[in-house]
Design an enzyme around this catalytic site. Structure first.
Site, PDB file in Angstrom:
ATOM      1  CE  LYS A 183      -7.476  -0.439   1.783  1.00 28.14           C
ATOM      2  NZ  LYS A 183      -7.692   0.627   2.358  1.00 28.14           N
TER       3      LYS A 183
ATOM      4  CB  SER B  72      -0.637   0.246   1.147  1.00 28.89           C
ATOM      5  OG  SER B  72      -0.006  -0.560   2.543  1.00 28.89           O
TER       6      SER B  72
ATOM      7  CG  HIS C  12      -3.598  -1.170  -0.903  1.00 31.46           C
ATOM      8  ND1 HIS C  12      -4.383   0.240  -1.360  1.00 31.46           N
ATOM      9  CD2 HIS C  12      -3.572  -1.225  -0.580  1.00 31.46           C
ATOM     10  CE1 HIS C  12      -4.849   0.601   0.238  1.00 31.46           C
ATOM     11  NE2 HIS C  12      -3.690  -0.311   0.758  1.00 31.46           N
TER      12      HIS C  12
HETATM   13  C1  LIG Z   1      -2.537  -3.807   1.958  1.00 30.26           C
HETATM   14  C2  LIG Z   1      -4.273  -3.693   3.289  1.00 30.26           C
HETATM   15  N1  LIG Z   1      -4.979  -4.754   4.346  1.00 30.26           N
HETATM   16  C3  LIG Z   1      -6.244  -4.247   4.815  1.00 30.26           C
HETATM   17  C4  LIG Z   1      -6.293  -2.819   4.929  1.00 30.26           C
HETATM   18  C5  LIG Z   1      -7.651  -2.526   5.956  1.00 30.26           C
HETATM   19  O1  LIG Z   1      -8.460  -2.370   4.462  1.00 30.26           O
HETATM   20  P1  LIG Z   1      -9.647  -1.655   5.392  1.00 30.26           P
HETATM   21  O2  LIG Z   1      -9.495  -0.212   5.629  1.00 30.26           O
HETATM   22  O3  LIG Z   1     -11.388  -2.150   4.620  1.00 30.26           O
HETATM   23  O4  LIG Z   1      -9.887  -1.767   7.282  1.00 30.26           O
HETATM   24  C6  LIG Z   1      -5.394  -1.520   4.007  1.00 30.26           C
HETATM   25  C7  LIG Z   1      -5.996  -0.169   4.498  1.00 30.26           C
HETATM   26  O5  LIG Z   1      -5.384   0.652   4.485  1.00 30.26           O
HETATM   27  C8  LIG Z   1      -4.455  -1.933   3.993  1.00 30.26           C
HETATM   28  O6  LIG Z   1      -3.452  -0.991   2.622  1.00 30.26           O
END
Ligand SMILES: Cc1ncc(COP(=O)(O)O)c(C=O)c1O
Length: 396
Positions: A252, A193, A221
């Site tokens: 997202k 990310s 992502h």
């Molecule tokens: C790689 C990754 N996994 C999980 C999440 C968490 O997702 P959520 O925003 O739906 O809680 C994020 C959030 O930015 C993320 O970047």
């Protein structure tokens, strides 16, 4: 007789949190204090932040669906028919029919037997990891994995091996060392990310196979915006079936909110019985499932959105690289400009803000010390003019 006790640590009511003042001052001093901006209207590539309109390069709404009329209409209908809150945990109050439909749809999307919805991607990661490994097990985690994976590993009480980012030799060394574990789990983001690069799945998955480790891939992502029909990076590599536990978000590119796990039926049955973030948390509102179903319909009808985002991102990245910016190993719609120093990063973000663009500064602890960066996320709704303004403002 009751003796009144006073020692040096005692202080007057209301003063027990005074230490926070020093800690916050320390954060300010080191340019690491965070503050929140407030946005009006819906997320889109033009954002009203703190009352000022800016081109938004800080959103994960990669397909520009969060404000899309079809998602709004679907959510409205569900709100009218089913109200706002879900009432209780799905094990207490049941799951809404829309959530059942969405779980089936996500299972098809992931070419899996079943899928399970969580209220966030964070909850999906923590719930899955803590259900799959525990004391006596080992979990192997990339050093750049998302905080929710890190927290899941810590909470699981399994022995945690963190391998340097995408360094599969180091991963293999840890796998070789580790004898006597009951179960092993390798967990990685598919698209990182803060770096915009991908995990080397072609090597990682066979390695897991050789060492008898389960594999878990977080496509947060990538879901919706990478791979055929937006099915993610493992699908793009033709390796979907080799990933035991597939995690994605609805928050997202799909423009809604929440997370999911997809895989074998037994995996989902196990999570329903073991994942504490599923069992002990109120289910998401049914309107969210309705909006996500509408997003998946849109993806089916127009599979060009994801590739369009990637093309725009590639053009921008090439321009920035040619102008000498350090974009790391980015190969996706997430483009970091790695500056290193937190102050420099904040200053550049401020300069862009003055030029009507919002590009967030990412600092520790979101990235390692000395790795501060601007994070540009390219979205479907960015026009060529918007991308050109950003490149020009950066001298590219
Ligand atoms: C790689 C990754 N996994 C999980 C999440 C968490 O997702 P959520 O925003 O739906 O809680 C994020 C959030 O930015 C993320 O970047």
């Amino acid at each position: 007789m009751v003796l009144s006790r006073r020692d040096d640590a005692a202080c007057a009511p209301g003063q027990h949190l005074d230490w926070l003042r020093d800690e916050l001052a320390e954060l300010t001093q080191s340019d690491l204090l965070r503050r929140r901006r407030t946005f009006a209207k819906s997320q889109s590539v033009e954002l009203q932040l703190d009352g000022q309109t800016r081109i938004n390069f800080g959103s994960n709404d990669y397909l520009s669906l969060a404000g899309h009329p079809a998602l709004r209409a679907a959510a409205h209908r569900a709100l009218d028919e089913q109200g706002v809150g879900a009432g209780a945990s799905p094990l207490l109050a049941g799951r809404a029919d829309l959530q059942r439909q969405l779980e089936r749809r996500l299972a098809q999307f992931e070419e899996a037997e079943a899928a399970l919805l969580f209220t966030s991607g964070y909850a999906a990661n923590v719930g899955a990891i803590t259900s799959l490994v525990g004391r006596g097990d080992a979990v192997y985690s990339d050093s750049h994995n998302h905080a929710s994976i890190i927290d899941g590993c810590r909470l699981s009480r399994a022995q945690v091996f963190v391998y340097p980012h995408n360094d599969l030799d180091a991963l293999e060394q840890s796998l070789e060392q580790g004898g006597g574990f009951r179960r092993k789990l390798i967990v990685s983001d598919s698209l990182f990310s803060m770096d915009g690069d991908f995990a080397p799945l072609e090597t990682l998955l066979p390695l897991a196979q050789r060492y008898g480790a389960m594999t878990m891939l977080d496509e947060a992502h990538a879901t919706g915006v990478v791979g055929p029909g937006g099915r993610g990076y493992a699908a793009a590599c033709g390796l979907l079936q080799q990933v035991d536990v597939r995690v994605g978000t609805l928050s997202k590119a799909l423009g809604a909110s929440g997370g999911f796990v997809a895989g074998r039926r037994e995996l989902i049955d196990w999570l329903v019985n073991r994942a504490r973030t599923y069992i002990f948390s109120t289910a998401a509102p049914p309107s969210i499932a309705a909006a996500t179903l509408a997003a998946l319909d849109l993806l089916d009808h127009d599979p060009t959105r994801g590739p369009t985002v990637q093309d725009k991102a590639q053009a921008l990245r090439q321009r920035l690289e040619a102008a000498g910016w350090n974009v790391g190993a980015s190969r996706s719609h997430i483009i970091p400009l790695i500056l290193g120093d937190a102050r420099r990063t904040l200053d550049l973000s401020d300069q862009l803000w003055q030029a009507d663009m919002y590009v967030p500064a990412i600092r520790p602890p979101s990235v390692a010390a000395g790795q501060s960066r601007l994070r540009i996320s390219v979205c479907y709704g960015h026009t060529l003019e918007m991308l050109d303004s950003l490149a020009s403002a950066l001298g590219a």
